[in-house]
Design an enzyme around this catalytic site. Structure first.
Site, PDB file in Angstrom:
ATOM      1  N   ASP A 184       0.789  -1.064  -0.082  1.00 35.42           N
ATOM      2  CA  ASP A 184       0.196  -0.127  -0.150  1.00 35.42           C
ATOM      3  C   ASP A 184       1.020   1.274  -0.035  1.00 35.42           C
ATOM      4  OD1 ASP A 184      -2.361   1.784   0.415  1.00 35.42           O
ATOM      5  OD2 ASP A 184      -1.766   1.700   2.610  1.00 35.42           O
ATOM      6  N   ASP A 186      -0.193   5.025   0.940  1.00 36.23           N
ATOM      7  CA  ASP A 186      -0.771   5.915   1.922  1.00 36.23           C
ATOM      8  C   ASP A 186      -0.378   5.302   3.444  1.00 36.23           C
ATOM      9  OD1 ASP A 186      -1.849   8.611   0.435  1.00 36.23           O
ATOM     10  OD2 ASP A 186      -2.641   6.665  -0.430  1.00 36.23           O
ATOM     11  N   GLU A 193      -1.635  10.687   4.101  1.00 35.62           N
ATOM     12  CA  GLU A 193      -2.666  10.112   3.122  1.00 35.62           C
ATOM     13  C   GLU A 193      -2.454  11.565   1.939  1.00 35.62           C
ATOM     14  OE1 GLU A 193      -4.829   7.788   3.260  1.00 35.62           O
ATOM     15  OE2 GLU A 193      -3.633   6.911   4.782  1.00 35.62           O
ATOM     16  N   ARG A 229     -15.055  11.858  -1.540  1.00 40.15           N
ATOM     17  CA  ARG A 229     -14.015  12.659  -1.079  1.00 40.15           C
ATOM     18  C   ARG A 229     -13.202  13.311  -2.372  1.00 40.15           C
ATOM     19  NH1 ARG A 229     -10.139   8.699   1.483  1.00 40.15           N
ATOM     20  NH2 ARG A 229     -11.589   7.025   0.382  1.00 40.15           N
ATOM     21  N   GLY A 273      -5.134   2.793  -3.302  1.00 41.42           N
ATOM     22  CA  GLY A 273      -6.289   3.587  -3.318  1.00 41.42           C
ATOM     23  C   GLY A 273      -6.265   4.829  -3.613  1.00 41.42           C
ATOM     24  N   LYS A 317      -7.072  -4.529  -5.229  1.00 44.07           N
ATOM     25  CA  LYS A 317      -5.782  -4.735  -4.601  1.00 44.07           C
ATOM     26  C   LYS A 317      -5.154  -6.233  -4.616  1.00 44.07           C
ATOM     27  CE  LYS A 317      -5.033  -0.686  -1.861  1.00 44.07           C
ATOM     28  NZ  LYS A 317      -4.316  -0.092  -0.575  1.00 44.07           N
ATOM     29  N   ASP A 340      -1.966  -0.955   5.952  1.00 46.64           N
ATOM     30  CA  ASP A 340      -2.595  -0.504   6.991  1.00 46.64           C
ATOM     31  C   ASP A 340      -3.975  -0.523   7.221  1.00 46.64           C
ATOM     32  OD1 ASP A 340      -2.961   2.964   7.401  1.00 46.64           O
ATOM     33  OD2 ASP A 340      -2.415   1.809   5.284  1.00 46.64           O
ATOM     34  N   ASN A 343      -8.967  -1.452   3.457  1.00 47.13           N
ATOM     35  CA  ASN A 343      -8.943  -1.792   2.114  1.00 47.13           C
ATOM     36  C   ASN A 343      -7.805  -2.795   1.560  1.00 47.13           C
ATOM     37  OD1 ASN A 343      -7.302   0.396   2.271  1.00 47.13           O
ATOM     38  ND2 ASN A 343      -7.517   0.983   0.209  1.00 47.13           N
TER      39      ASN A 343
END
Length: 406
Positions: A184, A186, A193, A229, A273, A317, A340, A343
């Site tokens: 991942d 972020d 992020e 978002r 993501g 993912k 973390d 997702n």
């Protein structure tokens, strides 16, 4: 009359110096015995040398060997013990595992608790190897006699109680093989992020941060939360993405991990993501082989508040991990996933080793293991690579590692 032993165990201890092992073996060579097993360890300048050898056929030869070894030890200023051996006894069980313990610091009380748990699980510690002494302390315990499932269950409880990290992995040849590491981005590869950094340019950072946090805890559908978002980013100039990229901070140890494992033939992928406008540049900068993320739509130099194409969500993912492994000709068992958030759960479950890195509680509970120290390169200790080996490889490449502050 007692039966003569088949083997003798000879143990020398004392200050380490050149020639101890060679002198001892030269003495054994004159006696004509065979070396069945041999181990030695040096700890803070003190040497422990253990040799299991075939016993001489008669009492006179055995006495002569004992005298010769004692004289050699005396000349070396070493202590020596000679006792009947137990033969070349195989390990107690085919169930073997590596138990890696990480702490910052790693207190004696925590190690005592870990070893008690291992013993209570019916397992035996065959060997302990120090992996690192800074900035975290790490040990690799070679354990036999209990299933990995039992060890994981027992040691997960102790890790939580002691505030340390413990990973349990099978001891097999695959641990030394080429692997694919899928990360991942972020709050894993980087600190923070990206979407919140972009939102700061739109004046809605706090609102986006609240939604992001809930999504990472698994409280919101990821795709819906992402689209909501991103909609708030409408009107942000595309040039802001350059400013965001320049402000990104990699998590400590990220570069070290990538360059070290690339030397060993590992392949890397980042699956995020977040947004390809950022992740593609990260991949190029770090030498990462694959990158997959969402694409922000940009029209006339500004963000439209939309994403282009299919969203990279939790399922996507895991699919990326499987796809990259297939392309490389690797089984899924040869993959490592690091993440973390909620997702990342499918990706962590699909990998041969899923590592929750400074993760949310639900993610830590579901992953194979968790790392809660702020150094991404500690992942290498789980792979059997020591801090000394990492620094030696860097030194050979002309990369100077600052001296530790102890």
């Amino acid at each position: 009359m007692a039966e003569a032993p088949d083997t003798l165990l000879i143990t020398l201890t004392g200050r380490d110096r050149p020639g101890v092992t060679s002198s001892t073996l030269a003495t054994l060579a004159l006696a004509g015995v065979d070396v069945v097993d041999l181990e030695q360890i040096v700890l803070r300048g003190r040497l422990v040398l253990g040799l299991l050898v075939t016993a001489p056929a008669d009492a006179a030869s055995a006495d002569a060997l004992r005298t010769a070894i004692e004289e050699t030890a005396h000349a070396l200023e070493m202590s020596v013990e000679i006792e009947p051996g137990t033969g070349d006894t195989p390990r107690r069980s085919r169930e073997r595992a590596h138990v890696t313990v990480l702490g910052m610091p790693l207190k004696a009380a925590a190690m005592a608790a870990v070893t008690r748990r291992i013993a209570s699980a019916g397992a035996n510690i065959d060997q302990i190897v120090r992996m690192a002494r800074y900035p975290v302390t790490a040990f690799d315990l070679h354990v036999s006699g209990a299933s990995q499932e039992v060890l994981r269950t027992e040691l997960a409880v102790e890790a939580a109680a002691q505030g340390i990290d413990i990973a349990v992995q099978p001891e097999n040849i695959q641990r030394r093989g080429q692997k694919l590491i899928v990360m991942d981005v972020d709050s894993t590869l980087i600190d923070g992020e990206v979407i919140e950094m972009i939102a700061a340019h739109a004046g809605c950072e706090d609102e986006v941060a609240r939604v992001t946090e809930a999504a990472m805890r698994g409280e919101l559908d990821f795709e819906e939360s992402l689209r909501a978002r991103v909609a708030l980013l409408k009107g942000v100039p595309a040039s802001a993405l350059d400013q965001v990229y320049e402000s990104i901070q990699l998590n400590p140890g990220a570069r070290t991990m990538v360059r070290t494992l690339r030397r060993l033939g590992y392949r890397f992928a980042i699956v995020s993501g977040g947004f390809s406008q950022i992740t593609d540049r990260l991949a190029e900068d770090l030498g990462i082989h694959y990158a997959r993320a969402n694409e922000l739509e940009i029209v006339d130099g500004v963000l439209t508040g939309n994403v282009v194409g299919k969203v990279v969500d939790r399922a996507a993912k895991a699919e990326a991990l499987r796809e990259y492994a297939t392309e490389l000709g690797l089984p899924q068992s040869a993959t490592i996933a690091i993440g973390d958030g909620a997702n990342d759960l499918d990706m962590l479950a699909a990998a041969g080793l899923g590592v929750a890195y400074n993760a949310k509680p639900a993610v830590r509970a579901a992953a194979h293991t968790a790392v809660n120290v702020p150094y991404l390169d500690t992942i290498m200790y789980l792979l059997g690579i020591t801090r000394e080996e990492i620094e030696a490889a860097d030194a050979e490449a002309g990369i100077v590692t600052p001296a530790p502050v102890l």
